[in-house]
Design a protein around this motif. Structure first.
Motif, PDB file in Angstrom:
ATOM      1  N   THR A 229      45.434  32.068  67.044  1.00 26.11           N
ATOM      2  CA  THR A 229      44.640  33.213  67.478  1.00 26.11           C
ATOM      3  C   THR A 229      44.375  33.146  68.982  1.00 26.11           C
ATOM      4  O   THR A 229      43.774  34.057  69.549  1.00 26.11           O
ATOM      5  CB  THR A 229      43.290  33.247  66.735  1.00 26.11           C
ATOM      6  OG1 THR A 229      42.652  31.953  66.840  1.00 26.11           O
ATOM      7  CG2 THR A 229      43.474  33.587  65.271  1.00 26.11           C
ATOM      8  N   ASP A 230      44.826  32.094  69.618  1.00 25.43           N
ATOM      9  CA  ASP A 230      44.626  31.920  71.058  1.00 25.43           C
ATOM     10  C   ASP A 230      45.690  32.705  71.819  1.00 25.43           C
ATOM     11  O   ASP A 230      46.491  32.150  72.577  1.00 25.43           O
ATOM     12  CB  ASP A 230      44.685  30.433  71.403  1.00 25.43           C
ATOM     13  CG  ASP A 230      44.080  30.121  72.768  1.00 25.43           C
ATOM     14  OD1 ASP A 230      43.484  31.035  73.366  1.00 25.43           O
ATOM     15  OD2 ASP A 230      44.221  28.973  73.227  1.00 25.43           O
ATOM     16  N   VAL A 231      45.685  34.014  71.641  1.00 19.10           N
ATOM     17  CA  VAL A 231      46.763  34.870  72.150  1.00 19.10           C
ATOM     18  C   VAL A 231      46.742  35.042  73.662  1.00 19.10           C
ATOM     19  O   VAL A 231      47.724  35.518  74.254  1.00 19.10           O
ATOM     20  CB  VAL A 231      46.713  36.256  71.468  1.00 19.10           C
ATOM     21  CG1 VAL A 231      46.974  36.126  69.979  1.00 19.10           C
ATOM     22  CG2 VAL A 231      45.371  36.942  71.727  1.00 19.10           C
ATOM     23  N   ASN A 232      45.653  34.644  74.293  1.00 20.38           N
ATOM     24  CA  ASN A 232      45.561  34.810  75.743  1.00 20.38           C
ATOM     25  C   ASN A 232      45.919  33.548  76.516  1.00 20.38           C
ATOM     26  O   ASN A 232      45.812  33.520  77.747  1.00 20.38           O
ATOM     27  CB  ASN A 232      44.139  35.262  76.124  1.00 20.38           C
ATOM     28  CG  ASN A 232      43.801  36.631  75.565  1.00 20.38           C
ATOM     29  OD1 ASN A 232      44.630  37.538  75.590  1.00 20.38           O
ATOM     30  ND2 ASN A 232      42.581  36.778  75.042  1.00 20.38           N
ATOM     31  N   ASN A 233      46.319  32.504  75.804  1.00 24.89           N
ATOM     32  CA  ASN A 233      46.678  31.241  76.455  1.00 24.89           C
ATOM     33  C   ASN A 233      48.070  30.788  76.017  1.00 24.89           C
ATOM     34  O   ASN A 233      48.258  29.667  75.538  1.00 24.89           O
ATOM     35  CB  ASN A 233      45.646  30.154  76.143  1.00 24.89           C
ATOM     36  CG  ASN A 233      44.313  30.427  76.795  1.00 24.89           C
ATOM     37  OD1 ASN A 233      44.213  30.447  78.025  1.00 24.89           O
ATOM     38  ND2 ASN A 233      43.288  30.655  75.985  1.00 24.89           N
ATOM     39  N   ILE A 234      49.026  31.684  76.182  1.00 29.12           N
ATOM     40  CA  ILE A 234      50.384  31.416  75.715  1.00 29.12           C
ATOM     41  C   ILE A 234      51.017  30.234  76.434  1.00 29.12           C
ATOM     42  O   ILE A 234      51.706  29.415  75.816  1.00 29.12           O
ATOM     43  CB  ILE A 234      51.245  32.681  75.865  1.00 29.12           C
ATOM     44  CG1 ILE A 234      50.742  33.763  74.894  1.00 29.12           C
ATOM     45  CG2 ILE A 234      52.723  32.372  75.591  1.00 29.12           C
ATOM     46  CD1 ILE A 234      51.452  35.084  75.006  1.00 29.12           C
ATOM     47  N   GLU A 235      50.788  30.104  77.722  1.00 28.47           N
ATOM     48  CA  GLU A 235      51.394  28.997  78.471  1.00 28.47           C
ATOM     49  C   GLU A 235      50.883  27.649  77.977  1.00 28.47           C
ATOM     50  O   GLU A 235      51.647  26.681  77.897  1.00 28.47           O
ATOM     51  CB  GLU A 235      51.122  29.158  79.966  1.00 28.47           C
ATOM     52  CG  GLU A 235      51.843  30.336  80.602  1.00 28.47           C
ATOM     53  CD  GLU A 235      53.350  30.318  80.345  1.00 28.47           C
ATOM     54  OE1 GLU A 235      53.958  29.234  80.505  1.00 28.47           O
ATOM     55  OE2 GLU A 235      53.898  31.371  79.963  1.00 28.47           O
TER      56      GLU A 235
ATOM     57  N   ASP B 150      61.644  28.564  71.461  1.00 26.87           N
ATOM     58  CA  ASP B 150      62.471  29.147  72.520  1.00 26.87           C
ATOM     59  C   ASP B 150      61.734  30.236  73.299  1.00 26.87           C
ATOM     60  O   ASP B 150      62.322  30.912  74.146  1.00 26.87           O
ATOM     61  CB  ASP B 150      63.782  29.692  71.951  1.00 26.87           C
ATOM     62  CG  ASP B 150      63.578  30.863  70.990  1.00 26.87           C
ATOM     63  OD1 ASP B 150      62.422  31.281  70.789  1.00 26.87           O
ATOM     64  OD2 ASP B 150      64.591  31.357  70.449  1.00 26.87           O
ATOM     65  N   GLY B 151      60.432  30.409  73.014  1.00 32.67           N
ATOM     66  CA  GLY B 151      59.619  31.362  73.751  1.00 32.67           C
ATOM     67  C   GLY B 151      59.463  32.720  73.093  1.00 32.67           C
ATOM     68  O   GLY B 151      58.682  33.551  73.569  1.00 32.67           O
ATOM     69  N   THR B 152      60.182  32.969  71.999  1.00 27.09           N
ATOM     70  CA  THR B 152      60.082  34.249  71.302  1.00 27.09           C
ATOM     71  C   THR B 152      58.715  34.374  70.620  1.00 27.09           C
ATOM     72  O   THR B 152      58.215  33.413  70.037  1.00 27.09           O
ATOM     73  CB  THR B 152      61.198  34.383  70.247  1.00 27.09           C
ATOM     74  OG1 THR B 152      62.462  34.195  70.893  1.00 27.09           O
ATOM     75  CG2 THR B 152      61.165  35.745  69.582  1.00 27.09           C
ATOM     76  N   ILE B 153      58.125  35.561  70.671  1.00 23.40           N
ATOM     77  CA  ILE B 153      56.789  35.782  70.118  1.00 23.40           C
ATOM     78  C   ILE B 153      56.797  36.934  69.111  1.00 23.40           C
ATOM     79  O   ILE B 153      57.413  37.976  69.358  1.00 23.40           O
ATOM     80  CB  ILE B 153      55.770  36.101  71.235  1.00 23.40           C
ATOM     81  CG1 ILE B 153      55.662  34.921  72.214  1.00 23.40           C
ATOM     82  CG2 ILE B 153      54.396  36.412  70.647  1.00 23.40           C
ATOM     83  CD1 ILE B 153      54.746  35.200  73.398  1.00 23.40           C
TER      84      ILE B 153
ATOM     85  N   ALA C 222      55.777  22.084  73.032  1.00 22.93           N
ATOM     86  CA  ALA C 222      56.863  21.243  73.547  1.00 22.93           C
ATOM     87  C   ALA C 222      56.666  19.772  73.196  1.00 22.93           C
ATOM     88  O   ALA C 222      57.628  18.987  73.199  1.00 22.93           O
ATOM     89  CB  ALA C 222      56.981  21.414  75.057  1.00 22.93           C
ATOM     90  N   GLU C 223      55.439  19.392  72.876  1.00 18.34           N
ATOM     91  CA  GLU C 223      55.142  17.996  72.543  1.00 18.34           C
ATOM     92  C   GLU C 223      55.313  17.689  71.060  1.00 18.34           C
ATOM     93  O   GLU C 223      55.242  16.526  70.653  1.00 18.34           O
ATOM     94  CB  GLU C 223      53.703  17.677  72.968  1.00 18.34           C
ATOM     95  CG  GLU C 223      53.472  17.801  74.474  1.00 18.34           C
ATOM     96  CD  GLU C 223      52.015  17.625  74.855  1.00 18.34           C
ATOM     97  OE1 GLU C 223      51.174  17.544  73.921  1.00 18.34           O
ATOM     98  OE2 GLU C 223      51.717  17.584  76.053  1.00 18.34           O
ATOM     99  N   VAL C 224      55.542  18.715  70.253  1.00 15.39           N
ATOM    100  CA  VAL C 224      55.723  18.508  68.812  1.00 15.39           C
ATOM    101  C   VAL C 224      57.121  17.954  68.549  1.00 15.39           C
ATOM    102  O   VAL C 224      58.110  18.527  69.008  1.00 15.39           O
ATOM    103  CB  VAL C 224      55.532  19.834  68.037  1.00 15.39           C
ATOM    104  CG1 VAL C 224      55.791  19.630  66.550  1.00 15.39           C
ATOM    105  CG2 VAL C 224      54.132  20.382  68.267  1.00 15.39           C
TER     106      VAL C 224
END
Length: 373
Positions: free
Chosen positions: A139-145, A15-18, A152-154
């Motif tokens: 760990t890819d914290v700079n590529n959230i989008e 749902d976008g929560t981090i 969404a594909e899972v």
């Protein structure tokens, strides 16, 4: 030497929560799965290797994970089954004499990505309010989008068949050939300790793949049938449901645990449903409606059987209920030697309250064998 992770990581919910944390061991990584939590204070190695957890990101509610290391004898399958680990404080050092390696080494050996330093109290509270959902740790914290797009594909756990991912590929035997009883076990995600409990009571067990037919199991000449625990949604397991119907019709004793419990219910026309956040822990209270006694149990399931349909079924009786939410925790058939429970009597994380269920199974086998002599 004490060690502390420094590489930034995150937990991104569907749902976008981090929630933010640190990568265990400073490793780069990304892992997807359904996020869920376990309330057990101990037993993390058993949890990580339990086939029922396949495809899930495990949040441990105990504040310290790894402090007693790992031991190669304390596994429930041949490999780690969770998709990833989320914890508060990760212990890189351990102090138990029986341990053969650290949890970090165990995770590295199994190529499992883990995130620590997460506010797990806030995360678990959020899951309790909003329900279990898919998530990604990375760990890819700079590529959230990009992570959101991939997440969404899972596929959702609802409708997902996973037993084929964890079941044995071919039949195998456990126990001695000269044992008193032969039990055919349908492996839809079986735990090693279940097999230990069957063998120590005098069984010679043949374990069959998840899609084995009843005729294949029956041809071995088993005295009884067992349907194991396992991951995913039970309804797609059409082969297992068909086999369970034939097991029941055979008149021989049948015992099911967890996913096996759900398969027996489906074989009796009782539907299942995905729970809000499931039951996962070693301290769940159960009421045995037959004896009137309470039991403290180990549980791990995200699906349950429909209580209203169970109560309306004339061939089935509810034997156990979960005291927290009144869900069905056990059933038995009225005119057959068939019973099942939603929890794990083999786990015995401290109390042995449910250990009697294996004895009950063997009593049915002995009685049936006596009748055929």
């Amino acid at each position: 030497m004490k060690y502390r992770s420094k590489r930034k990581a995150l937990v991104l919910l569907a749902d976008g929560t981090i929630f933010y944390g640190k990568a265990v061991g400073d490793k780069e990584g990304t892992a997807f799965g359904e996020v869920c939590f376990n309330t057990g204070m101990t037993g993390y190695q058993e949890i990580f290797t339990d086939p029922s957890y396949f495809g899930q990101l495990m949040v441990t509610t105990n504040a310290h994970i790894g402090n007693y290391g790992t031991n190669e004898e304390e596994v429930e399958s041949d490999s780690v089954k969770i998709s990833g680990l989320i914890c508060r404080n990760f212990s890189y050092e351990y102090s138990r004499e029986l341990a053969d390696k650290s949890l970090q080494q165990f995770l590295d050996d199994n190529q499992l990505f883990a995130v620590s330093d997460v506010d797990t109290r806030a995360l678990v509270s959020y899951i309790r309010d909003n329900g279990a959902m898919n998530a990604v740790i990375s760990t890819d914290v700079n590529n959230i989008e990009d992570l959101k797009r991939r997440l969404a594909e899972v596929p959702s756990m609802e409708g997902l068949e996973l037993s084929s991912k964890v079941s044995t590929k071919k039949p195998y035997f456990v126990g001695g050939e000269t044992s008193n009883f032969k039990i055919a076990a349908l492996d839809i995600g079986i735990k090693k300790n279940i097999l230990r409990n069957l063998v120590k009571r005098g069984a010679y067990v043949k374990v069959f793949p998840y899609n084995a037919t009843f005729d294949e199991m029956e041809s071995w000449g088993a005295d009884a049938y067992f349907i194991s625990n396992g991951p995913g949604d039970p309804e797609p397991l059409v082969d297992a449901i068909k086999a369970a119907k034939s097991m029941i019709a055979s008149g021989k004793p049948v015992f099911g645990i967890c996913l096996g419990h759900q398969i027996i219910a489906l074989a009796n026309g009782i539907s299942t449903y995905k729970m809000h956040n499931g039951h996962r822990g070693i301290n769940h209270p159960i009421l045995n409606l037959i004896s009137g006694k309470g039991e403290i149990t180990s549980q791990n399931h995200g699906f349950a059987i429909n209580r209203e349909e169970t109560e309306a079924n004339k061939n089935v009786e509810i034997t156990h209920v979960h005291l927290n939410d009144k869900t069905v925790a056990g059933i038995r058939m009225i005119d057959k030697d068939v019973f099942s429970v939603q929890y794990h009597p083999e786990a015995s994380p401290g109390p042995h309250d449910a250990d009697y269920l294996f004895d009950q199974f063997f009593d049915l086998i002995k009685n049936k064998s006596a009748q055929t002599v």
